[in-house]
Scaffold this active site. Structure first.
Site, mmCIF file in Angstrom:
data_model
loop_
_atom_site.group_PDB
_atom_site.id
_atom_site.type_symbol
_atom_site.label_atom_id
_atom_site.label_comp_id
_atom_site.label_asym_id
_atom_site.label_seq_id
_atom_site.Cartn_x
_atom_site.Cartn_y
_atom_site.Cartn_z
ATOM 1 N N LYS A 3 0.850 -1.109 0.059
ATOM 2 C CA LYS A 3 -0.077 0.196 -0.015
ATOM 3 C C LYS A 3 0.985 1.232 -0.011
ATOM 4 O O LYS A 3 1.558 1.213 1.005
ATOM 5 C CB LYS A 3 -0.831 -0.064 1.257
ATOM 6 C CG LYS A 3 -1.892 1.364 1.266
ATOM 7 C CD LYS A 3 -2.722 1.165 2.601
ATOM 8 C CE LYS A 3 -3.674 2.493 2.525
ATOM 9 N NZ LYS A 3 -4.524 2.431 3.746
ATOM 10 N N LYS B 124 -2.411 -1.543 -3.844
ATOM 11 C CA LYS B 124 -3.069 -0.597 -3.685
ATOM 12 C C LYS B 124 -2.245 0.605 -3.766
ATOM 13 O O LYS B 124 -1.372 0.773 -3.031
ATOM 14 C CB LYS B 124 -4.001 -0.638 -2.342
ATOM 15 C CG LYS B 124 -4.892 0.548 -2.166
ATOM 16 C CD LYS B 124 -5.342 0.556 -0.776
ATOM 17 C CE LYS B 124 -6.122 2.008 -0.505
ATOM 18 N NZ LYS B 124 -6.255 1.959 0.842
ATOM 19 N N TYR C 177 -15.462 0.968 -6.600
ATOM 20 C CA TYR C 177 -16.586 1.849 -6.271
ATOM 21 C C TYR C 177 -17.541 1.416 -7.531
ATOM 22 O O TYR C 177 -18.668 1.843 -7.383
ATOM 23 C CB TYR C 177 -16.653 3.132 -6.078
ATOM 24 C CG TYR C 177 -15.601 3.432 -4.784
ATOM 25 C CD1 TYR C 177 -16.132 3.295 -3.718
ATOM 26 C CD2 TYR C 177 -13.950 3.493 -4.850
ATOM 27 C CE1 TYR C 177 -15.123 3.350 -2.535
ATOM 28 C CE2 TYR C 177 -13.281 3.670 -3.889
ATOM 29 C CZ TYR C 177 -13.721 3.576 -2.766
ATOM 30 O OH TYR C 177 -12.967 3.732 -1.475
HETATM 31 C C1 PBG Z 1 -7.598 3.370 5.727
HETATM 32 C C2 PBG Z 1 -7.945 3.250 4.334
HETATM 33 C C3 PBG Z 1 -7.776 4.199 3.268
HETATM 34 C C4 PBG Z 1 -8.069 3.777 2.038
HETATM 35 C C5 PBG Z 1 -8.484 2.314 2.071
HETATM 36 N N1 PBG Z 1 -8.366 2.080 3.820
HETATM 37 C C6 PBG Z 1 -7.243 5.627 3.471
HETATM 38 C C7 PBG Z 1 -5.655 6.117 3.650
HETATM 39 O O1 PBG Z 1 -4.998 5.197 3.734
HETATM 40 O O2 PBG Z 1 -5.534 7.178 3.932
HETATM 41 C C8 PBG Z 1 -8.299 4.239 0.763
HETATM 42 C C9 PBG Z 1 -9.338 3.825 -0.254
HETATM 43 C C10 PBG Z 1 -9.687 4.758 -1.407
HETATM 44 O O3 PBG Z 1 -8.866 5.879 -1.475
HETATM 45 O O4 PBG Z 1 -10.345 4.669 -1.874
HETATM 46 N N2 PBG Z 1 -6.263 3.403 5.902
#
Ligand code: PBG
Length: 327
Positions: free
Chosen positions: A194, A247, A312
């Protein structure tokens, strides 16, 4: 012309193109991210994500009915609590919003598979993904809260937990806690790779989870790095992750392929809020064909090696798949 090999031969009709198609998709591999919030009788439109809403638990059915009708079988829940504090205690409260949403879904929509995002950032007053020690997130103290949150989700009816915090050792910590409490069969889908990404911007508005100071670069990955992505993926596999995730999706398809080839675990990729918002904004201006773009993006994720696509656009994609508009 003396051409023996003519690739166009196999593109000459729709039937032939479909026959030799390499990427086949199924709605069963889609996961829809859904926002649930504290309170009653409210559905709020999310400005940064046109077409997406936040639901109170008593109004979730509207969306769950649409998902079921479209053939989307998997939902990942994100909670938006009314009260936030330093330790993010609503994340693991027995009557927290995600916990109540799980109870509701379990009773009324047992056919929809329940996944929960496990993180602290929607629940902490400072918006970081763990407990603070000064200006920094304390890794090891956070592990306890994440494990507690994961267990509390499972006790409330979560069928799969998906930690998204990027703390070191969280897969091992969560696995241990779930096993000790008899939940050996609950899988963990790790947000293993991530990145600290500007593509999360619209989500943070949707969830009210932007960090109050600083950024997430001390725990989420630097997007210049490839070998580090493989290191994170291998580490989470060793710690017991059942499914790995890369991600965001679209700007990271190189790593979707590499992580897929690296381990034998199923691989998910998350087409995040910024990807959705960009497509929506361009489509609203009639600059692109939304349906075709959405199909192309999904096919690229699966072609790159994803087994699971979090989006989404899950409802629309499920419909396009059923209508034969996409693989
Ligand atoms: C929580 C989380 C996030 C997303 C998924 N889980 C936000 C972040 O890490 O700031 C992002 C999902 C998206 O942008 O659709 N940590």
């Amino acid at each position: 012309m003396d051409l023996t090999i003519r690739p166009r031969r196999l593109r000459s009709s729709e039937a032939l193109r479909k026959m030799v198609r390499e990427t086949r998709m199924d709605p069963a591999s889609l996961i829809y991210p859904m926002f649930v919030m504290d309170g009653t009788n409210r559905v709020e439109e999310i400005e940064s994500l046109p077409g997406q809403n936040r639901y109170t638990v008593d109004r979730m059915d509207e969306e769950l009915d649409r998902l079921a009708a479209a053939g989307v079988q998997n939902v990942m829940l994100f909670g938006i609590p009314e009260a936030k504090d330093e330790a993010g205690s609503q994340a693991y409260a027995e009557d927290g919003v995600v916990q109540r949403a799980l109870g509701h879904m379990k009773e009324h929509y047992p056919q929809i598979y329940r996944i929960t995002d496990v993180c602290m950032c929607e629940y902490t007053s400072h918006g970081h993904c763990g407990v603070l020690c000064g200006q920094d997130v304390d890794n090891d103290k956070t592990l306890e809260l994440l494990s507690r949150t994961a267990l509390s989700h499972v006790e409330a009816g979560s069928q799969m937990v998906a930690p998204s915090d990027m703390m070191d050792g969280r897969i091992a910590a969560i696995r241990k806690r779930l096993d000790e409490t008899g939940h050996t069969n609950i899988p963990i889908m790790s947000y293993a790779v991530k990145f600290a990404s500007a593509f999360y911007g619209p989500f943070r508005e949707a969830a009210g989870s932007a960090p109050a100071f600083g950024d997430r670069k001390s725990y989420q990955m630097d997007f210049h790095n490839r070998r580090e992505a493989l290191k994170e993926a291998l580490l989470d596999a060793e710690e017991g992750a059942d499914i790995l995730m890369v991600k965001p999706a679209m700007a990271y398809l190189d790593l979707v392929r590499e992580v897929k080839d690296l381990t034998n675990l199923p691989l998910a990729t998350y087409s995040v809020s910024g990807e959705y918002a960009m497509v929506k904004a361009a489509a609203q201006n009639d600059w692109i064909n939304e349906e075709k773009i959405v199909c192309e993006m999904a096919a690229s994720a699966f072609r790159a090696g994803a087994d699971i696509y979090i989006t989404y656009y899950a409802k629309e994609l499920a419909q396009y798949m059923k209508d034969g508009k996409i693989g």
